[in-house]
Scaffold this active site. Structure first.
Site, PDB file in Angstrom:
ATOM      1  N   CYS A   2      13.651   1.151  -8.031  1.00 26.30           N
ATOM      2  CA  CYS A   2      14.360   1.538  -7.269  1.00 26.30           C
ATOM      3  C   CYS A   2      14.924   2.783  -6.660  1.00 26.30           C
ATOM      4  O   CYS A   2      14.564   3.554  -7.230  1.00 26.30           O
ATOM      5  CB  CYS A   2      15.760   1.184  -7.973  1.00 26.30           C
ATOM      6  SG  CYS A   2      15.348  -0.106  -9.024  1.00 26.30           S
ATOM      7  N   ARG A  27      10.500   2.904  -3.044  1.00 27.15           N
ATOM      8  CA  ARG A  27      10.684   2.398  -4.836  1.00 27.15           C
ATOM      9  C   ARG A  27      11.248   1.433  -4.900  1.00 27.15           C
ATOM     10  O   ARG A  27      11.315   0.944  -6.069  1.00 27.15           O
ATOM     11  CB  ARG A  27      11.691   3.745  -5.372  1.00 27.15           C
ATOM     12  CG  ARG A  27      11.262   4.674  -4.782  1.00 27.15           C
ATOM     13  CD  ARG A  27      13.517   5.826  -5.107  1.00 27.15           C
ATOM     14  NE  ARG A  27      12.625   5.809  -5.922  1.00 27.15           N
ATOM     15  CZ  ARG A  27      12.719   7.098  -6.717  1.00 27.15           C
ATOM     16  NH1 ARG A  27      11.959   7.907  -6.225  1.00 27.15           N
ATOM     17  NH2 ARG A  27      12.400   7.098  -8.370  1.00 27.15           N
ATOM     18  N   TRP A  75      14.048  -2.464  -7.232  1.00 25.94           N
ATOM     19  CA  TRP A  75      12.624  -3.390  -7.795  1.00 25.94           C
ATOM     20  C   TRP A  75      13.341  -4.182  -9.095  1.00 25.94           C
ATOM     21  O   TRP A  75      13.279  -3.542  -9.830  1.00 25.94           O
ATOM     22  CB  TRP A  75      12.043  -1.946  -8.003  1.00 25.94           C
ATOM     23  CG  TRP A  75      10.723  -2.797  -8.859  1.00 25.94           C
ATOM     24  CD1 TRP A  75       9.067  -2.703  -8.292  1.00 25.94           C
ATOM     25  CD2 TRP A  75       9.989  -3.225 -10.221  1.00 25.94           C
ATOM     26  NE1 TRP A  75       8.392  -3.735  -8.587  1.00 25.94           N
ATOM     27  CE2 TRP A  75       8.008  -3.411  -9.736  1.00 25.94           C
ATOM     28  CE3 TRP A  75      10.018  -3.198 -11.238  1.00 25.94           C
ATOM     29  CZ2 TRP A  75       7.457  -3.308 -11.099  1.00 25.94           C
ATOM     30  CZ3 TRP A  75       9.725  -2.767 -12.368  1.00 25.94           C
ATOM     31  CH2 TRP A  75       8.006  -3.214 -12.200  1.00 25.94           C
ATOM     32  N   ASN A  99      19.429   3.244 -11.270  1.00 25.03           N
ATOM     33  CA  ASN A  99      18.069   3.105 -11.409  1.00 25.03           C
ATOM     34  C   ASN A  99      17.791   3.078 -12.944  1.00 25.03           C
ATOM     35  O   ASN A  99      18.272   4.246 -13.645  1.00 25.03           O
ATOM     36  CB  ASN A  99      17.594   3.836 -10.972  1.00 25.03           C
ATOM     37  CG  ASN A  99      15.674   4.376 -10.773  1.00 25.03           C
ATOM     38  OD1 ASN A  99      15.356   2.957 -10.722  1.00 25.03           O
ATOM     39  ND2 ASN A  99      15.606   5.307 -10.250  1.00 25.03           N
ATOM     40  N   GLY A 100      16.717   2.252 -13.854  1.00 23.11           N
ATOM     41  CA  GLY A 100      16.388   2.097 -15.301  1.00 23.11           C
ATOM     42  C   GLY A 100      16.875   1.531 -15.403  1.00 23.11           C
ATOM     43  O   GLY A 100      15.875  -0.307 -14.991  1.00 23.11           O
ATOM     44  N   GLU A 480     -11.397   4.751  -9.652  1.00 21.95           N
ATOM     45  CA  GLU A 480     -10.201   5.044  -8.753  1.00 21.95           C
ATOM     46  C   GLU A 480     -10.351   3.942  -7.419  1.00 21.95           C
ATOM     47  O   GLU A 480      -9.221   3.473  -7.607  1.00 21.95           O
ATOM     48  CB  GLU A 480      -9.952   6.338  -8.269  1.00 21.95           C
ATOM     49  CG  GLU A 480      -9.002   6.456  -7.038  1.00 21.95           C
ATOM     50  CD  GLU A 480      -7.785   6.293  -7.063  1.00 21.95           C
ATOM     51  OE1 GLU A 480      -6.967   6.065  -7.880  1.00 21.95           O
ATOM     52  OE2 GLU A 480      -7.165   5.934  -6.089  1.00 21.95           O
ATOM     53  N   LYS A 484      -7.683   1.273  -6.008  1.00 24.64           N
ATOM     54  CA  LYS A 484      -6.747   1.734  -4.530  1.00 24.64           C
ATOM     55  C   LYS A 484      -7.497  -0.139  -3.604  1.00 24.64           C
ATOM     56  O   LYS A 484      -6.530  -0.401  -3.330  1.00 24.64           O
ATOM     57  CB  LYS A 484      -7.810   2.598  -4.005  1.00 24.64           C
ATOM     58  CG  LYS A 484      -7.157   3.249  -3.103  1.00 24.64           C
ATOM     59  CD  LYS A 484      -5.930   4.077  -3.390  1.00 24.64           C
ATOM     60  CE  LYS A 484      -5.187   4.368  -4.679  1.00 24.64           C
ATOM     61  NZ  LYS A 484      -4.745   5.488  -5.092  1.00 24.64           N
ATOM     62  N   GLU A 487      -4.845  -3.279  -5.302  1.00 22.81           N
ATOM     63  CA  GLU A 487      -3.544  -2.893  -5.090  1.00 22.81           C
ATOM     64  C   GLU A 487      -2.978  -3.138  -3.973  1.00 22.81           C
ATOM     65  O   GLU A 487      -1.498  -3.415  -3.765  1.00 22.81           O
ATOM     66  CB  GLU A 487      -3.017  -1.596  -5.676  1.00 22.81           C
ATOM     67  CG  GLU A 487      -3.345  -0.489  -4.968  1.00 22.81           C
ATOM     68  CD  GLU A 487      -2.862   1.392  -5.426  1.00 22.81           C
ATOM     69  OE1 GLU A 487      -2.968   2.374  -5.632  1.00 22.81           O
ATOM     70  OE2 GLU A 487      -1.738   0.753  -5.776  1.00 22.81           O
ATOM     71  N   HIS A 503     -25.516  -4.643 -19.682  1.00 23.48           N
ATOM     72  CA  HIS A 503     -24.993  -5.778 -20.506  1.00 23.48           C
ATOM     73  C   HIS A 503     -24.213  -6.804 -20.997  1.00 23.48           C
ATOM     74  O   HIS A 503     -23.044  -7.238 -21.700  1.00 23.48           O
ATOM     75  CB  HIS A 503     -24.879  -4.444 -21.660  1.00 23.48           C
ATOM     76  CG  HIS A 503     -25.476  -3.498 -21.418  1.00 23.48           C
ATOM     77  ND1 HIS A 503     -26.359  -3.487 -22.355  1.00 23.48           N
ATOM     78  CD2 HIS A 503     -26.206  -2.247 -20.925  1.00 23.48           C
ATOM     79  CE1 HIS A 503     -27.382  -2.366 -22.190  1.00 23.48           C
ATOM     80  NE2 HIS A 503     -27.395  -1.971 -21.691  1.00 23.48           N
ATOM     81  N   LYS A 602       6.848   2.826  -6.081  1.00 26.41           N
ATOM     82  CA  LYS A 602       6.202   4.025  -6.092  1.00 26.41           C
ATOM     83  C   LYS A 602       7.074   4.520  -6.909  1.00 26.41           C
ATOM     84  O   LYS A 602       8.316   4.000  -7.473  1.00 26.41           O
ATOM     85  CB  LYS A 602       7.006   4.937  -4.825  1.00 26.41           C
ATOM     86  CG  LYS A 602       6.343   6.483  -5.003  1.00 26.41           C
ATOM     87  CD  LYS A 602       4.890   6.270  -4.138  1.00 26.41           C
ATOM     88  CE  LYS A 602       4.326   7.157  -4.431  1.00 26.41           C
ATOM     89  NZ  LYS A 602       2.775   7.289  -3.924  1.00 26.41           N
TER      90      LYS A 602
HETATM   91  C1  F6R Z   1      -1.950   3.984  -7.825  1.00 31.98           C
HETATM   92  C2  F6R Z   1      -0.717   4.422  -7.975  1.00 31.98           C
HETATM   93  C3  F6R Z   1      -0.489   4.964  -9.656  1.00 31.98           C
HETATM   94  C4  F6R Z   1       0.443   5.672 -10.311  1.00 31.98           C
HETATM   95  C5  F6R Z   1       1.020   5.329 -11.447  1.00 31.98           C
HETATM   96  C6  F6R Z   1       1.302   6.991 -11.618  1.00 31.98           C
HETATM   97  O1  F6R Z   1      -2.312   4.672  -5.899  1.00 31.98           O
HETATM   98  O2  F6R Z   1      -0.243   5.333  -7.455  1.00 31.98           O
HETATM   99  O3  F6R Z   1      -1.101   3.878 -10.357  1.00 31.98           O
HETATM  100  O4  F6R Z   1      -0.936   7.216  -9.631  1.00 31.98           O
HETATM  101  O5  F6R Z   1       2.114   4.390 -11.538  1.00 31.98           O
HETATM  102  O6  F6R Z   1       2.014   7.519 -11.111  1.00 31.98           O
HETATM  103  P1  F6R Z   1       2.261   9.113 -11.020  1.00 31.98           P
HETATM  104  O7  F6R Z   1       1.379  10.277 -10.117  1.00 31.98           O
HETATM  105  O8  F6R Z   1       4.216   8.953 -10.147  1.00 31.98           O
HETATM  106  O9  F6R Z   1       3.232   9.502 -12.534  1.00 31.98           O
END
Ligand code: F6R
Length: 607
Positions: A2, A27, A75, A99-100, A480, A484, A487, A503, A602
């Protein structure tokens, strides 16, 4: 999660709020809304969909001129995505955005129902609006302070009281709020990206403090009504850093910003003789002296950076290191004491689970150190020590430049600790540092794989499942690569330690199954090639990534990325770039919303 913005001053609030919401959209982006004071009271416009839909609705509304309002991009947590559930929420004299999560909203709802007060939405936020209105008797500060006693959970509120035109009241507990006063008025938001157009100087609203915004000033009060002056912070990036700058997506821009992000993160920390120097960050080199155990805890991509950090720490320090998913760690009663170093990693510095893990570590008297990108964020403020990644704002939901910058901080720590512990000589350490410095031009070269990645990813766009395989550092990086791709392309993938495939999981590899095979580590190179042969024999389409142009039997792969050669320890930096580009272009070929993938946002400030 949010995005929140509030403005009061001399400018047209509509523009400030809509532009602010556009910059905060990463966000949360399932609905958006604004509320503003007009001559005849508070008006609200809200809608499901993106901020562009809100903009259309606002433009179509009867013309208004307002200089004070609040805005929100959502969100969803409680209550589905609907116009009614969108913020702002109004009850009685109170209009607010949030937000929260209000964890005890159900109890509060029951108590308010006993007073004959019922919500119209399914949100926890409306209950907060109802509670504040219930407590309001003409004194906003008093009502907000009272509300703190009832509310459980995390919240950042911006509140308009119908009988206090031109004033915005803000309260923070857990969720971030940053603010600044500039020539044209006062502005508050969840994130600095919404403020940067107006000021590079800002402050973080401290926990359980109230900010009162008028056009002339911002006054901050603590819980005892004492006026406080929060520390002013300064960002060293400008508006252009928060814009796409000619790139079609933020993600591609941020992938290409990696050389600069790494330069800014590493160079200031190199002293004469090519040795690491973290004294400018306030890290005493003795920090590692009494440490006999390191725990790295984080979420998602940041946790994956930790997996690479573990390999480097253990190799150089010979101290046991565990990497813990923060949401698990916080409930596992972990073993820690004052000889434990807990490293938390977070781009946003606000991730709820990582913050909780940090707080837990502090209760066990462990030493805490965080690697964080956002200055003044909660995790940075609450850690004993902080090493900032200077990656600049990361706006795409998928983390790219923050990841490689986090890796570089982990390497700097590993080298600096190894030197302090006498595990390497100055000469050896300087050689390691040279390797770290070489990643910057190597990443520049790896970025020229852009065209090849775009081409190869056409072969991935229609697949349903794929595998990333590797050993050692390559396995850590595979994790990783897999997240990537998942998502942003919505293609299912798994990261597998290459030796583990047979296995069980090898049964899933059939004719045409794409396998992205990382073979950058020379100590396991021949083993890795055997594993590739195993998948190849089952018909896999292999995309091979090697460190340098090694001679490799061309029958075992379909496509080959020969990375610019680096010493093995540093190959994850360049290989990460290729994996990011493959994920990016796969998403583009599938016609998806790369920067704002479905269901994600994010900065995960809720549990
Ligand atoms: C994936 C991604 C998320 C963040 C995770 C932690 O591309 O961005 O997996 O890495 O939500 O976020 P932060 O780094 O802000 O604690």
């Amino acid at each position: 999660m949010c995005g929140i913005i509030g403005f009061t001053g001399e400018l047209d609030a509509k523009n400030v709020l809509l532009e602010g919401l556009e910059s905060l959209e990463y966000r949360g982006y399932d609905s958006a809304g604004i509320a503003y004071f007009n001559d005849d009271g508070i008006h609200t416009i809200k809608t499901t969909g993106k901020v562009s839909s809100l903009r259309e609705k606002v433009e179509a509304a009867p013309k208004f001129h307002s200089t004070c309002g609040i805005g929100h991009t959502r969100w969803a947590t409680h209550g589905g995505v609907s116009d009614t559930n969108s913020h702002p929420h109004t009850f009685g004299k109170v209009t607010l955005i949030h937000n929260g999560i209000i964890e005890n909203y159900h109890d509060l709802e029951t108590k308010l129902a006993a007073e004959g007060k019922y919500p119209v939405s399914q949100t926890d936020t409306e209950i907060a609006a109802m509670l504040i209105d219930h407590l309001y008797q003409g004194n906003p500060m008093k009502a907000l302070k009272e509300a703190i006693k009832y509310l459980e959970g995390a919240y950042a509120f911006c509140v308009l009281f119908a009988d206090k035109p031109g004033v915005i009241y803000c309260l923070r507990n857990g969720s971030p709020l940053v603010a600044c006063h500039c020539e044209k008025g006062s502005i508050i938001a969840s994130d600095m990206v919404a403020l940067i157009k107006y000021s590079k100087e800002y402050f973080v609203l401290p926990e359980q403090h109230i900010a009162v915004l008028t056009k002339d000033q911002i006054t901050v009060y603590d819980i005892n009504d004492k006026v406080v002056s929060p520390k002013m912070l300064y960002v060293n990036w400008d508006l252009s850093a928060a814009m796409k700058g000619g790139y079609p997506h933020f993600m591609l821009k941020e992938i290409h910003e990696q050389p600069e992000a790494l330069r800014s993160t590493i160079i200031p920390r190199v002293r004469k003789g090519n040795l690491p120097d973290l004294s400018g960050d306030g890290l005493p080199h003795t920090i590692i002296d009494s440490i006999n155990r390191i725990i790295i805890t984080a979420c998602g991509t940041a946790m994956h950076a930790g997996l690479i950090g573990k390999v480097m720490f253990e190799r150089l320090l010979r101290i046991p290191v565990t990497v813990e998913i923060a949401s698990e760690f916080r409930y596992q009663n972990p073993i820690m004491d004052n000889n434990t170093l807990v490293i938390t990693i977070s781009q946003s510095g606000e991730t709820a689970d990582t913050l909780a893990a940090l707080r837990l570590a502090k209760t066990s008297h462990a030493k805490t150190l965080s690697i964080v990108n956002v200055k003044g964020s909660s995790i940075a403020r609450e850690s004993d020590y902080v090493l900032y990644t200077h990656a600049g704002p990361e706006i795409a939901v998928a983390s790219t430049k923050a990841y490689t910058a986090q890796l570089s901080c982990l390497y700097l720590l590993a080298f600096s600790f190894a030197l302090e512990k006498g595990k390497v000589t100055e000469e050896e350490c300087s050689k390691e540092m040279e390797g770290l410095l070489q990643i910057i031009p190597a990443i520049e070269k790896a970025l020229t794989f852009d065209v090849l990645a775009k081409d190869i990813s056409k072969n991935l766009k229609d697949c349903e499942d794929l595998f990333f395989i590797g050993r050692g550092l390559d396995y850590a990086l595979s994790c990783e690569g897999s997240i990537k791709l998942k998502e942003i392309s919505y293609i299912h993938s798994e990261a597998y330690a290459a030796g583990e495939l047979k296995h069980g999981t090898l049964s899933l590899v059939t004719e045409g199954t794409p396998v992205i095979a990382l073979a950058t580590q020379s100590n396991v190179y021949s083993k890795m090639i055997s594993n590739i042969r195993e998948v190849r024999a089952r018909g896999a389409m292999v995309i091979l990534i090697t460190n340098g142009n090694v001679t490799v039997d061309s029958s075992i792969y379909d496509y080959h990325f020969a990375l610019p050669h680096l010493s093995d320890d540093f190959a994850p930096f360049t290989a990460a770039v290729v994996l990011q580009l493959l994920a990016y272009y796969t998403s583009v070929h599938r016609g998806l919303d790369v920067d704002q993938p479905r269901n994600l946002a994010k900065s995960v400030t809720v549990e």
